[in-house]
Design an enzyme around this catalytic site. Structure first.
Site, PDB file in Angstrom:
ATOM      1  N   SER A 135       0.835  -1.197   0.000  1.00 57.08           N
ATOM      2  CA  SER A 135       0.000   0.000   0.000  1.00 57.08           C
ATOM      3  C   SER A 135       0.881   1.263   0.000  1.00 57.08           C
ATOM      4  CB  SER A 135      -0.964  -0.059   1.196  1.00 57.08           C
ATOM      5  OG  SER A 135      -2.031   0.815   0.993  1.00 57.08           O
ATOM      6  N   ASP A 274      -8.740  -6.816  -4.326  1.00 57.57           N
ATOM      7  CA  ASP A 274      -8.457  -5.458  -3.832  1.00 57.57           C
ATOM      8  C   ASP A 274      -9.395  -4.436  -4.482  1.00 57.57           C
ATOM      9  OD1 ASP A 274      -7.327  -3.055  -3.007  1.00 57.57           O
ATOM     10  OD2 ASP A 274      -5.262  -3.710  -3.324  1.00 57.57           O
ATOM     11  N   HIS A 303      -8.026  -5.354  -0.029  1.00 53.24           N
ATOM     12  CA  HIS A 303      -6.725  -4.674   0.078  1.00 53.24           C
ATOM     13  C   HIS A 303      -5.906  -5.132   1.292  1.00 53.24           C
ATOM     14  CE1 HIS A 303      -3.935  -1.363  -0.568  1.00 53.24           C
ATOM     15  NE2 HIS A 303      -4.079  -0.991   0.687  1.00 53.24           N
TER      16      HIS A 303
HETATM   17  N1  LIG Z   1      -4.885  -1.097   6.856  1.00 53.80           N
HETATM   18  C1  LIG Z   1      -3.557  -0.692   6.595  1.00 53.80           C
HETATM   19  C2  LIG Z   1      -3.281  -0.517   5.130  1.00 53.80           C
HETATM   20  C3  LIG Z   1      -4.003   0.629   4.499  1.00 53.80           C
HETATM   21  O1  LIG Z   1      -3.505   0.906   3.250  1.00 53.80           O
HETATM   22  C4  LIG Z   1      -3.184   0.521   7.406  1.00 53.80           C
HETATM   23  O2  LIG Z   1      -4.005   0.967   8.186  1.00 53.80           O
HETATM   24  O3  LIG Z   1      -2.070   0.990   7.281  1.00 53.80           O
END
Ligand SMILES: N[C@@H](CCO)C(=O)O
Ligand SMILES: CC(=O)SCCNC(=O)CCNC(=O)[C@H](O)C(C)(C)COP(=O)(O)OP(=O)(O)OC[C@H]1O[C@@H](n2cnc3c(N)ncnc32)[C@H](O)[C@@H]1OP(=O)(O)O
Length: 339
Positions: A135, A274, A303
């Site tokens: 991410s 995702d 995701h």
């Molecule tokens: N759930 C993760 C990934 C979000 O892109 C976070 O809170 O960093």
């Protein structure tokens, strides 16, 4: 698993991409293992939006002997991200007697990478054996591979795009509005959580025939509360802004051209379900990076599967690192993999 927790300070760091300046920067980081004599075994892990330097807490399935990130052979480094809520300079850290708060300057993914580079330099290594993250962490990985092609031997970018998408920016806009109008970090997190999960995951867990007393609403409330208790809202906005500004091609004649400069052996991992950065985003990356491998993490969660399906992800990353064939589909488009 034990690691070593440290903070270093850097005086007069380079200016930020947006023009901001720090007299002094703090970098909070954690390491596992030892740098070898030739300084050839450093591995940098890049955290996601609300992640931190504690890889052992959020990626325990990838960290440890025999796993993708093995401190017996690797010197593993993970720093809290610039502008975030952890031990690296951010809105919650002090400037003089007061926290920076709203005065904290805008930061970019490139700035995050610059700070990581300063850390890596200070730790005595030039070339990274591996840079890995998902991410926002994946955006950092890609930025490393593009801006320092001679310093990255291999790269694994998971569930990340070459540049922020309109869809993800719109979701961030709704979150920003929740923060601006109501100061409501809980609501912002709830909006975000809906993009981190596939609907099948919520229906499977909390649908009319499942879940019992547990509801999707209760799940959202839980995650909203949990983030409010652990995250600085100004930092959250700074990091969303950084994601919205992410564009590997800015000032480089476009993202495809930028990616052609990558020299690292690269693995792009997409998550089949995702909804935030869907498979087409990773397909585009793999098509643009010379010789990149492409793998699909088969998971129904969406995701956040990169934080949940750790065993499968570990198998994909280990396979890539060992250059051994493994049961996942390689170098196939998302549609071909399903044909
Ligand atoms: N759930 C993760 C990934 C979000 O892109 C976070 O809170 O960093
Ligand atoms: C790369 C990085 O650095 S990212 C940083 C990673 N950390 C986070 O994102 C922190 C937030 N956590 C999460 O998003 C998730 O817990 C994940 C992604 C880590 C794991 O996902 P899952 O295994 O599906 O867990 P889930 O989303 O159900 O969360 C579990 C929590 O929700 C609670 N919960 C689940 N359903 C409900 C419900 N209906 N009502 C109330 N609470 C609920 C559980 O009790 C549990 O609470 P706890 O964490 O206090 O023990």
């Amino acid at each position: 698993m034990n690691g070593s927790d440290r903070v270093i300070t850097i005086d007069n760091p380079p200016p930020l991409a947006g023009g901001g300046r720090f007299d002094r920067l703090e970098i909070g980081f954690r390491t596992w293992g030892r740098l070898d004599a030739g300084a050839t075994n450093a591995v940098l892990v890049c955290p996601a939006l609300t992640g931190d330097r504690h890889v052992d807490r959020w990626w325990p399935g990838l960290l440890g002997p025999g796993r993708s990130l093995d401190h017996k052979t690797d010197f593993i480094i993970c720093a809290d991200v610039l502008g975030g809520s952890g031990g690296t300079s951010g809105p919650g850290s002090r400037r003089g007697l007061r926290p920076w708060g709203e005065r904290f300057p805008a930061v970019s993914v490139r700035d995050m990478v610059t700070v990581q580079r300063l850390l890596v330099d200070a730790l005595g290594t030039r070339r990274l054996k591996l840079v890995i993250g998902g991410s926002l962490g994946g955006m950092q990985v890609l930025e490393w591979a593009v801006s320092h092609p001679d310093r990255v031997a291999s790269a694994v970018a998971i569930a990340a795009p070459a540049r922020q998408t309109a869809w993800a920016a719109a979701l961030n806009h709704a979150q920003r509005r929740a923060l601006a109008t109501h100061g409501d970090l809980e609501l912002a997190r709830m909006i975000a959580m809906l993009s981190y999960r596939h609907w099948d995951n919520l229906d499977g867990r909390f649908g009319p025939d499942n879940g019992g007393e547990r509801t999707a609403q209760g799940w959202l409330e839980h995650h909203g509360r949990a983030l409010r208790e652990r995250f600085d809202p100004v930092a959250y906005r700074r990091l969303m802004d950084a994601m919205d500004g992410h564009d590997l091609g800015r000032g480089r004649w476009g993202w495809r051209k930028a990616l052609r400069a990558v020299r690292a052996r690269t693995l792009i991992v997409g998550i089949a379900s995702d909804l935030l950065y869907p498979p087409r985003d990773q397909q585009a990356l793999a098509d643009a990076i010379p010789g990149a491998d492409l793998e699909w993490l088969e998971a129904e969660q969406g995701h956040d599967a990169f934080l949940i399906e750790q065993e499968r992800l570990d198998s994909i990353v280990s396979g890539f690192r060992q250059e051994a064939p493994h049961p996942h589909v390689s170098r196939q488009s998302f549609l071909e993999a399903r044909a």
